[in-house]
Design a protein around this motif. Structure first.
Motif, short mmCIF file in Angstrom:
data_model
loop_
_atom_site.label_atom_id
_atom_site.label_comp_id
_atom_site.label_asym_id
_atom_site.label_seq_id
_atom_site.Cartn_x
_atom_site.Cartn_y
_atom_site.Cartn_z
N VAL A 244 4.74 1.25 0.74
CA VAL A 244 4.15 2.53 0.32
C VAL A 244 4.59 2.88 -1.10
CG1 VAL A 244 4.12 5.02 0.76
CG2 VAL A 244 3.73 3.40 2.63
N ARG A 245 5.85 2.67 -1.41
CA ARG A 245 6.34 2.97 -2.77
C ARG A 245 5.64 2.08 -3.80
NH1 ARG A 245 6.84 6.89 -0.52
NH2 ARG A 245 8.68 7.45 0.65
N PHE A 246 5.44 0.80 -3.45
CA PHE A 246 4.70 -0.10 -4.33
C PHE A 246 3.28 0.44 -4.55
CE2 PHE A 246 1.60 -3.46 -4.90
CZ PHE A 246 2.09 -4.12 -6.01
N ALA A 247 2.63 0.84 -3.47
CA ALA A 247 1.26 1.37 -3.57
C ALA A 247 1.23 2.62 -4.44
CB ALA A 247 0.70 1.66 -2.18
N GLU A 248 2.22 3.49 -4.28
CA GLU A 248 2.26 4.72 -5.10
C GLU A 248 2.39 4.39 -6.58
OE1 GLU A 248 4.22 8.05 -2.16
OE2 GLU A 248 5.58 6.67 -3.19
N ARG A 249 3.21 3.39 -6.92
CA ARG A 249 3.45 3.03 -8.32
C ARG A 249 2.31 2.22 -8.93
NH1 ARG A 249 8.10 1.23 -6.25
NH2 ARG A 249 7.64 -0.91 -6.85
N ARG A 250 1.78 1.25 -8.18
CA ARG A 250 0.84 0.29 -8.75
C ARG A 250 -0.62 0.56 -8.41
NH1 ARG A 250 3.78 -2.31 -12.58
NH2 ARG A 250 5.75 -2.93 -11.68
N ILE A 251 -0.89 0.97 -7.18
CA ILE A 251 -2.27 1.15 -6.74
C ILE A 251 -2.72 2.59 -6.95
CG2 ILE A 251 -3.83 0.99 -4.75
CD1 ILE A 251 -1.94 -1.29 -3.73
N ARG A 252 -1.83 3.50 -6.73
CA ARG A 252 -2.07 4.93 -6.93
C ARG A 252 -3.19 5.51 -6.09
NH1 ARG A 252 -0.79 6.23 -13.17
NH2 ARG A 252 1.42 5.84 -12.93
N PHE B 11 10.39 -2.32 5.19
CA PHE B 11 9.19 -2.99 4.71
C PHE B 11 8.07 -1.98 4.47
CE2 PHE B 11 5.08 -5.01 5.67
CZ PHE B 11 5.02 -5.89 4.61
N CYS B 12 7.87 -1.07 5.42
CA CYS B 12 6.81 -0.05 5.29
C CYS B 12 7.08 0.86 4.10
CB CYS B 12 6.69 0.77 6.56
SG CYS B 12 6.22 -0.18 8.02
#
Length: 129
Positions: free
Chosen positions: A20-28, A15-16
């Motif tokens: 984090v991967r989602f944040a790197e791709r979408r939130i940056r 989950f973590c």
């Protein structure tokens, strides 16, 4: 000396890692990301017990923010609308609610999408917090 903040997370938790991967791709967020299992914890000024307990944001100057406030710092660093969300997370009473929600998610992360038994957070008593 580091010039960028570091977001330290639990690399053994599905989950973590997915978050984090989602944040790197979408939130940056403007930071380095590293699982605590591969980080130089001494150089970052954090303990394994704390890193197991919550996500951490470590500034280049060595200031450490944990949990919901680490998320807020990551959002603030991303700029744009994400900065507004991050700023809101730092203000009472939103900060207090965010802390509670973060803790609720953290203690149940093994039940979240992508979570496994390996994601379970050690009890506070076991990690000395």
């Amino acid at each position: 000396m580091r010039t960028r903040p570091v977001l330290v997370f639990d690399g053994d938790c599905g989950f973590c890692s997915t978050s984090v991967r989602f944040a790197e791709r979408r939130i940056r967020p403007r930071c380095e990301t590293t699982p605590w299992q591969f980080a130089d914890l001494d150089a970052l000024g954090i303990t394994a017990a704390r890193a197991e307990h919550e996500v951490l944001w470590v500034t280049p100057g060595g200031v450490v923010y944990g949990g919901a406030q680490a998320v807020a710092k990551a959002l603030l660093s991303a700029g744009g609308g994400w900065s507004l969300a991050g700023a809101l997370l730092t203000l009472p009473p939103v900060r207090w609610v965010a802390h509670g929600v973060y803790r609720l998610v953290a203690v149940n992360r093994h039940r979240m999408p992508g979570g496994t038994a390996a994601c379970a957070v050690p009890s506070r008593r076991a990690v000395g917090l």
